[in-house]
Design an enzyme around this catalytic site. Structure first.
Site, PDB file in Angstrom:
ATOM      1  N   THR A 228     -14.977  24.144 -12.489  1.00  0.00           N
ATOM      2  CA  THR A 228     -14.166  25.352 -12.632  1.00  0.00           C
ATOM      3  C   THR A 228     -12.858  24.993 -13.338  1.00  0.00           C
ATOM      4  OG1 THR A 228     -15.150  26.213 -10.628  1.00  0.00           O
ATOM      5  CG2 THR A 228     -13.099  27.263 -11.368  1.00  0.00           C
TER       6      THR A 228
ATOM      7  N   SER B 120      -2.689  15.414 -24.389  1.00  0.00           N
ATOM      8  CA  SER B 120      -2.401  15.558 -22.968  1.00  0.00           C
ATOM      9  C   SER B 120      -1.137  16.382 -22.768  1.00  0.00           C
ATOM     10  CB  SER B 120      -2.230  14.168 -22.353  1.00  0.00           C
ATOM     11  OG  SER B 120      -1.865  14.295 -20.991  1.00  0.00           O
TER      12      SER B 120
ATOM     13  N   ASN C  60       2.066   4.431 -27.957  1.00  0.00           N
ATOM     14  CA  ASN C  60       2.879   4.874 -26.819  1.00  0.00           C
ATOM     15  C   ASN C  60       3.968   3.890 -26.435  1.00  0.00           C
ATOM     16  OD1 ASN C  60       0.181   3.705 -26.212  1.00  0.00           O
ATOM     17  ND2 ASN C  60       1.008   3.515 -24.149  1.00  0.00           N
TER      18      ASN C  60
ATOM     19  N   CYS D 263       1.148   2.017 -17.237  1.00  0.00           N
ATOM     20  CA  CYS D 263      -0.073   1.426 -16.698  1.00  0.00           C
ATOM     21  C   CYS D 263       0.065  -0.066 -16.503  1.00  0.00           C
ATOM     22  CB  CYS D 263      -1.245   1.712 -17.627  1.00  0.00           C
ATOM     23  SG  CYS D 263      -1.169   3.336 -18.352  1.00  0.00           S
TER      24      CYS D 263
HETATM   25  C1  LIG Z   1      -0.430   9.034 -21.648  1.00  0.00           C
HETATM   26  C2  LIG Z   1      -1.415   8.564 -22.642  1.00  0.00           C
HETATM   27  C3  LIG Z   1      -2.800   8.672 -22.402  1.00  0.00           C
HETATM   28  C4  LIG Z   1      -3.342   9.169 -21.078  1.00  0.00           C
HETATM   29  O1  LIG Z   1      -3.145  10.527 -20.888  1.00  0.00           O
HETATM   30  P1  LIG Z   1      -3.307  11.121 -19.394  1.00  0.00           P
HETATM   31  O2  LIG Z   1      -3.231  12.591 -19.581  1.00  0.00           O
HETATM   32  O3  LIG Z   1      -2.168  10.572 -18.609  1.00  0.00           O
HETATM   33  O4  LIG Z   1      -4.635  10.682 -18.899  1.00  0.00           O
HETATM   34  C5  LIG Z   1      -3.672   8.267 -23.376  1.00  0.00           C
HETATM   35  N1  LIG Z   1      -3.220   7.785 -24.542  1.00  0.00           N
HETATM   36  C6  LIG Z   1      -1.906   7.671 -24.831  1.00  0.00           C
HETATM   37  C7  LIG Z   1      -1.488   7.154 -26.161  1.00  0.00           C
HETATM   38  C8  LIG Z   1      -0.968   8.045 -23.881  1.00  0.00           C
HETATM   39  O5  LIG Z   1       0.328   7.911 -24.159  1.00  0.00           O
END
Ligand SMILES: *Cc1c(COP(=O)(O)O)cnc(C)c1O
Length: 397
Positions: A239, A201, A153, A326
């Site tokens: 749910t 995600s 990321n 983060c």
């Molecule tokens: C954004 C991200 C996550 C976390 O996803 P969320 O839906 O925000 O909890 C996990 N791993 C990577 C590589 C990400 O870029």
């Protein structure tokens, strides 16, 4: 008012029109609880299952292998803990990962170390790559899981997932990949890529926040993560977030339908940025130049404080990041850049620009000019830069 240029799509994306439209019916018309036996509930259940089938088709999976979660972090937590405890039940307490994973993976592994699991963190090379041979060598008779991210990321490096998966399959070790940055951005197929478990995600591909998927191969037992109901085959109670789930399915279908044209578009913009910014003296591109996400640029500028760079860019309307959302706000340099072998001083001056297909060439030109201006301004007032220029300390890049 300066116009906003959003180039922080690795942190989150704007929802697409199609994803927003796909959500609307579930807010008012189709409001039933999929667990209810009456018609309103059953209608919701049908929609839930068709979203599941749509997501499965996008990944090359089967419908029964898709578990909806609250996002990427939850999927990572469940996948890793499930495989760890399944392994422990057979006396296997060894886990393998890399030293530059997302914190959702790293922090889960750290917690498991406190529960008498042993973790091998494979060191990535200077571009953020590991080899399948490294994985092969690390696997032991008591290895319960290998978890390696599909694409990083922060620096955008794409890992050799298919070959790592093949090693795990041959050695009969479950293989999980955090594919949150990959799905919807580059081709991902759980069968062709030899993946047993995968996290994704929605908000990273223009879907809503707070919804994601854990894919778990049907031959692999999955442990319950949230107790309290029979939803998601009893593996994840609560749910279902039907509006979010159906919107995610629409966003994913849209991303896959336009995958190659979006990749080409982002690559063009990305390369414009890399070429334009590399002209800045004592700058460096982080991550692999070729095995790289189409929308990722990550650079270091020597003698620069990343936070100051971001604040001044923000004043020009440029929304970027120094690394992961983060870690920003903390003064520690990114664990990803340190894993690539960057010195602390250099890692502090990092800039991540993450693109989406809606960005334009005009925006890239504006960013290049803006970064050049801000970098030379910050260097002009930096005592560290003065020392570097006078030769009182050596340049690191
Ligand atoms: C954004 C991200 C996550 C976390 O996803 P969320 O839906 O925000 O909890 C996990 N791993 C990577 C590589 C990400 O870029």
């Amino acid at each position: 008012m300066t116009k906003t240029i959003y180039v922080d799509n690795a942190a989150t994306t704007a929802m697409s029109d199609r994803a927003i439209e796909a959500m609307k019916p579930y807010l008012k018309e189709i409001y039933g609880n999929p667990s209810s036996l009456h018609g309103v509930g059953q209608r919701a259940k049908e929609e839930l299952e068709s979203a599941r089938a749509a997501v499965a088709a996008c990944l090359g999976a089967e419908r029964g292998e898709i578990y909806f979660t609250s996002g990427g972090s939850e999927a990572d937590n469940q996948a890793i803990r499930s495989a760890a405890y399944n392994g422990a039940a057979k006396g296997k307490r060894h886990l393998i990962s890399t030293n530059f994973e997302h914190h959702a993976v790293l922090h889960t592994l750290k917690k498991l170390e406190g529960e008498r699991f042993e973790v091998t963190y494979l060191p990535v090379d200077q571009n953020g790559l590991i080899t399948p041979a490294q994985v092969d060598e690390a696997i032991r008779p008591d290895t319960a899981l290998v978890t390696v991210m599909y694409a990083n990321n922060e620096v955008g490096t794409i890992l050799p997932i298919r070959d790592i998966g093949a090693v795990c399959r041959r050695r009969k070790v479950p293989f999980h990949t955090d594919a949150v940055q990959a799905v919807g951005h580059i081709p991902v197929d759980v069968v062709a890529d030899n993946i047993d478990m995968l996290s994704l995600s929605a908000h990273k591909f223009h879907g809503p926040k707070g919804v994601g998927v854990l894919y778990c191969k049907k031959s692999l037992p999955l442990r319950t993560f949230i107790e309290g109901g029979a939803q998601e085959k009893g593996k994840r109670a609560g749910t279902e977030n039907l509006a979010g789930i159906c919107s995610m399915a629409a966003a994913l279908q849209e991303a896959i339908a336009h995958l190659y044209e979006n990749m080409a578009k982002e690559e063009l913009l990305r390369d414009m940025l890399i070429d334009g910014l590399s002209i800045i003296p004592h700058s460096k591109l982080n991550g692999d130049r070729v095995k790289r996400l189409p929308g990722n640029v990550n650079m270091c500028f020597e003698g620069i404080e990343g936070e100051s760079l971001l604040l001044l860019l923000d004043q020009k309307g440029i929304c970027a990041s120094s690394g992961s959302a983060c870690t920003s706000g903390s003064l520690d340099p990114s664990h990803v850049l340190l894993a690539l072998g960057l010195k602390h001083e250099v890692a502090h001056g990092s800039l991540r620009l993450s693109l989406c297909p809606d960005n334009t060439e005009e925006e890239m030109k504006y960013i290049i000019d803006g970064v050049k201006e801000v970098v030379s301004y910050l260097r002009s007032i930096s005592p560290v830069w003065e020392e570097l220029e006078k030769g009182q300390r050596p340049h690191l890049i």
